[in-house]
Write an enzyme that holds these catalytic residues in place. Sequence first.
Site, short mmCIF file in Angstrom:
data_model
loop_
_atom_site.label_atom_id
_atom_site.label_comp_id
_atom_site.label_asym_id
_atom_site.label_seq_id
_atom_site.Cartn_x
_atom_site.Cartn_y
_atom_site.Cartn_z
N GLU A 114 74.68 30.99 79.64
CA GLU A 114 76.06 30.50 80.76
C GLU A 114 75.65 31.47 82.00
O GLU A 114 76.53 31.30 83.13
CB GLU A 114 77.21 31.21 79.98
N ASP A 134 52.21 20.70 106.33
CA ASP A 134 53.02 20.34 105.18
C ASP A 134 54.37 19.88 105.62
O ASP A 134 55.12 20.19 106.59
CB ASP A 134 53.39 21.40 104.20
N PRO A 193 72.34 28.08 89.87
CA PRO A 193 72.84 26.75 90.49
C PRO A 193 73.88 26.98 91.61
O PRO A 193 74.26 26.29 92.51
CB PRO A 193 73.28 25.91 89.50
N ARG A 214 52.37 30.16 99.07
CA ARG A 214 51.40 29.42 99.81
C ARG A 214 51.52 29.89 101.27
O ARG A 214 50.87 29.68 102.24
CB ARG A 214 52.16 27.97 99.87
N1 SAM Z 1 77.05 28.25 83.74
C1 SAM Z 1 76.01 28.18 84.93
C2 SAM Z 1 76.70 27.40 85.96
O1 SAM Z 1 77.38 26.18 85.90
O2 SAM Z 1 76.27 27.77 87.21
C3 SAM Z 1 74.78 27.61 84.82
C4 SAM Z 1 73.91 28.47 83.89
S1 SAM Z 1 72.27 27.99 83.65
C5 SAM Z 1 72.36 26.96 81.95
C6 SAM Z 1 71.42 29.24 82.98
C7 SAM Z 1 70.30 29.95 83.99
O3 SAM Z 1 69.53 29.00 84.65
C8 SAM Z 1 71.29 30.15 85.42
O4 SAM Z 1 71.71 31.63 85.29
C9 SAM Z 1 70.06 30.20 86.37
O5 SAM Z 1 69.45 31.50 86.17
C10 SAM Z 1 69.10 29.06 86.04
N2 SAM Z 1 69.36 27.83 86.72
C11 SAM Z 1 69.85 26.66 86.29
N3 SAM Z 1 69.98 25.96 87.29
C12 SAM Z 1 69.28 26.32 88.40
C13 SAM Z 1 69.17 26.03 89.69
N4 SAM Z 1 69.45 24.54 89.79
N5 SAM Z 1 68.75 26.95 90.77
C14 SAM Z 1 68.15 28.29 90.23
N6 SAM Z 1 68.66 28.65 88.85
C15 SAM Z 1 68.99 27.75 87.88
#
Ligand code: SAM
Length: 264
Positions: free
Chosen positions: A116, A168, A89, A153
């Site tokens: 995490e 698209d 994220p 795609r």
């Molecule tokens: N503690 C992290 C933070 O706040 O940045 C969030 C970890 S999340 C619970 C677990 C995993 O989900 C991340 O390491 C990532 O691989 C994936 N993930 C969660 N949200 C995502 C998003 N919006 N885009 C891409 N990957 C995401």
Amino acid sequence: MTFDIVTIFPAMIEQPLAAGVLGRAIERGLLTVKVRDLRDFTTDRHRVVDDVPYGGGPGMVLKPDPIFRALDAIEAERGRPSAVILTSPQGARFTQADAKRLSRVETIVVLCGRYEGVDERVRERVTEEVSIGDYVLTGGELPALVILDAVARYVPGVVGDEDSVTHDSFSRGLLDFPQFTRPPVIRSARLSAEPDSERELTVPDVLLSGNHAEIRRWRKREALRRTLERRPDLLAGAKLDEEEVEILRALQDDRMAGTQKVGE
Ligand code: SAM
């Protein structure tokens, strides 16, 4: 094009890839997707992939060494990957332009985080960190599928009619025009606010006219209208032809006139 996806939940990737456009593309050899179980790259009896964070705090962190070993194994098999994507994220927001850019590379590795996230040192082996939106999911598997789907795609042959990809939403910086199919009229009482009366939902006449020049212009106008209403931010980067520039100007003038009327 080859995707190697590293995850602790292979089934979350494998099952969705068994069907639909991507399933067919894999069957036809247009795409190779190999799902790598991170636990296969552990060395202990319990196949542990996570550990507590240094410094304390909630949750667990994916250990770096199994991820490094997974990357080494992929590199030994395919050579150095063109892109190593960490789903996160905290990454740059994934766009249609990224999908197009990545569709031109040969080998992509996607790392799915969990808990995490991953040990910070993993970022040393990553070429880009990608977020699919400003929200937090439980893991990187859905983001990996989103990235794979959007990139695939653009791979020639994956989508039957390549024209559909160029039309698209986002491809040219515009949202797509509205689509209709048969029947030409739908009558339903459920759609009506009045009791005991039916409402008709029709298809715009121009689409039934067979006049291709008119249809093309209508579609341009509707795509521009939608973008102006819903995502005006896209217009700054949109690639418009002369006709579209003229249509957009007219739509903007109409809006200005409308706004002035309300405020008068
Ligand atoms: N503690 C992290 C933070 O706040 O940045 C969030 C970890 S999340 C619970 C677990 C995993 O989900 C991340 O390491 C990532 O691989 C994936 N993930 C969660 N949200 C995502 C998003 N919006 N885009 C891409 N990957 C995401």
